[in-house]
Design a protein around this motif. Structure first.
Motif, PDB file in Angstrom:
ATOM      1  N   LYS A 212      57.897  46.966 105.890  1.00  0.00           N
ATOM      2  CA  LYS A 212      57.810  45.871 106.846  1.00  0.00           C
ATOM      3  C   LYS A 212      56.440  45.889 107.523  1.00  0.00           C
TER       4      LYS A 212
ATOM      5  N   TRP B 254      54.448  44.169 113.875  1.00  0.00           N
ATOM      6  CA  TRP B 254      53.862  43.078 114.630  1.00  0.00           C
ATOM      7  C   TRP B 254      53.729  43.392 116.114  1.00  0.00           C
TER       8      TRP B 254
ATOM      9  N   PHE C  23      62.533  37.445 114.544  1.00  0.00           N
ATOM     10  CA  PHE C  23      62.160  38.716 113.927  1.00  0.00           C
ATOM     11  C   PHE C  23      63.382  39.477 113.423  1.00  0.00           C
ATOM     12  N   SER C  24      64.506  39.330 114.122  1.00  0.00           N
ATOM     13  CA  SER C  24      65.714  40.052 113.708  1.00  0.00           C
ATOM     14  C   SER C  24      66.280  39.517 112.399  1.00  0.00           C
TER      15      SER C  24
ATOM     16  N   ALA D 275      59.347  41.811 108.417  1.00  0.00           N
ATOM     17  CA  ALA D 275      58.604  41.863 109.681  1.00  0.00           C
ATOM     18  C   ALA D 275      59.381  42.659 110.721  1.00  0.00           C
ATOM     19  N   GLU D 276      58.657  43.461 111.462  1.00  0.00           N
ATOM     20  CA  GLU D 276      59.244  44.261 112.548  1.00  0.00           C
ATOM     21  C   GLU D 276      58.397  44.077 113.802  1.00  0.00           C
ATOM     22  N   LEU D 277      59.018  43.643 114.894  1.00  0.00           N
ATOM     23  CA  LEU D 277      58.301  43.451 116.148  1.00  0.00           C
ATOM     24  C   LEU D 277      58.243  44.765 116.909  1.00  0.00           C
TER      25      LEU D 277
ATOM     26  N   TYR E  46      50.858  37.977 116.560  1.00  0.00           N
ATOM     27  CA  TYR E  46      51.157  36.563 116.777  1.00  0.00           C
ATOM     28  C   TYR E  46      50.531  36.181 118.100  1.00  0.00           C
TER      29      TYR E  46
ATOM     30  N   ALA F 173      61.874  32.504 110.988  1.00  0.00           N
ATOM     31  CA  ALA F 173      62.010  33.764 110.247  1.00  0.00           C
ATOM     32  C   ALA F 173      61.363  33.642 108.879  1.00  0.00           C
TER      33      ALA F 173
ATOM     34  N   LEU G   4      57.615  34.063 109.318  1.00  0.00           N
ATOM     35  CA  LEU G   4      57.270  35.473 109.518  1.00  0.00           C
ATOM     36  C   LEU G   4      57.361  36.251 108.211  1.00  0.00           C
ATOM     37  N   ASP G   5      58.402  35.980 107.442  1.00  0.00           N
ATOM     38  CA  ASP G   5      58.572  36.667 106.164  1.00  0.00           C
ATOM     39  C   ASP G   5      57.501  36.282 105.156  1.00  0.00           C
TER      40      ASP G   5
ATOM     41  N   SER H 236      54.291  37.984 106.215  1.00  0.00           N
ATOM     42  CA  SER H 236      54.382  39.437 106.067  1.00  0.00           C
ATOM     43  C   SER H 236      54.408  39.855 104.601  1.00  0.00           C
TER      44      SER H 236
END
Length: 330
Positions: free
Chosen positions: A6, A9, A25-26, A31-33, A73, A284, A287-288, A291
């Motif tokens: 991941k 972020w 993000f969940s 991606a991991e915040l 971000y 999402a 983000l994916d 990433s």
């Protein structure tokens, strides 16, 4: 950057848009915040506690110094996009920047040049290109379902209390409705036609030094055009219409789709086909997509050059509305 399953972020700022972006993000697989920053450590800690973000920083610089962060971000006001994108790139961070990518095209070009020099990726934060419905719409256009495209019409408007304290209404922060929501149908037109318009013409209404209403025409040559409107003073509207020589495609909620997302194909003989696309969370997906591109060491889609083109058109529209005459896109 080392390869991880991941991308890790950080977020620069505690903007209201985070209320939509952070929960996504969940749902993202790649991606991991990991961190959030604010100029106020207290606000950063509040956001960290609210959303379960492991790290909170009291300055943007501190987050950029965190070697565990791969990408950031940036949801800051438009006027701050360029300086903080450049600082993030110089710190070796990939950048997903809230739309529009900059205050003007010159800044956007500078941002892209610095990111390329530093070897980091840059993408603007439009959600809709990442929804699966958008891919299906592209498929219909490529197949020539409605023939040769001649006209695109689009809008994005919503009623906004005209409070001068709102960042959308502050000229020094590059506010205005065409920057906030008009960029959506403008991008939609560029996405459909696949190129810049030759010239534009726009009219607007102004308050506090920014446009609160704007309508415009984008001339793509040979009689092909896009027509759009945007406003802080009209009801909520967000549709796109694509008209070709053999029919049209109507998308009632192009920019913020429900689930399932819908569009209608109407042929020249009046036959209609409704297409429904389940897609879940387009944030999402954004983000994916960003990433995964980083993990696979390739450029993200849409490319940053597209973000620069959007700014070229927005610059021309704002100039045209001020001058009251057509302006060449440059």
């Amino acid at each position: 950057m080392e390869t991880h399953k991941k991308i890790r972020w950080g977020i620069l700022g505690v903007a209201k848009i985070n209320e939509r972006v952070i929960p996504a993000f969940s749902q993202a697989r790649h991606a991991e915040l990991l961190a959030i920053a604010s100029r106020s450590l207290e606000k950063a800690k509040q956001a960290s506690a609210r959303y379960g973000i492991p790290k909170a920083y009291g300055s943007y610089e501190s987050l950029l110094e965190d070697k565990e962060i791969d990408a950031v971000y940036i949801p800051l006001p438009n006027s701050l996009h360029a300086p903080w994108t450049i600082r993030a790139a110089e710190a070796g961070k990939h950048v997903l920047c809230e739309k529009p990518i900059a205050a003007n095209a010159a800044e956007a070009r500078q941002m892209l040049a610095v990111c390329r020099k530093q070897g980091v990726a840059l993408m603007d934060g439009f959600f809709w290109p990442h929804h699966p419905r958008t891919a299906r719409l592209r498929q219909e256009l490529q197949q020539g379902t409605v023939g040769d495209i001649q006209l695109v019409r689009g809008c994005f408007s919503f009623p906004l209390p005209l409070d001068p304290a709102n960042i959308r209404l502050q000229p020094e922060l590059a506010g205005g409705c065409v920057m906030d929501v008009g960029c959506y149908p403008v991008y939609g037109a560029l996405w459909v036609f696949g190129r810049l318009p030759q010239r534009v013409f726009a009219v607007g209404r102004y308050q506090y030094g920014v446009d609160t209403v704007m309508q415009g025409v984008l001339d793509f040559g040979e009689g092909r055009a896009a027509v759009f409107d945007c406003s802080f003073m009209l009801p909520f509207r967000q549709w796109l219409e694509i008209v070709g020589t053999r029919g049209r495609i109507w998308v009632p909620d192009m920019w913020l789709p429900p689930d399932p997302a819908v569009f209608t194909i109407e042929s020249e003989n009046g036959q209609r086909q409704e297409v429904r696309i389940g897609g879940g969370n387009q944030i999402a997906a954004m983000l994916d997509n960003f990433s995964l591109a980083l993990l696979e060491k390739r450029d993200p889609e849409p490319p940053a050059d597209c973000a620069v083109q959007i700014m070229q058109v927005l610059d021309a529209l704002r100039e045209s509305a001020r001058l009251g005459q057509p302006v060449t896109v440059r």
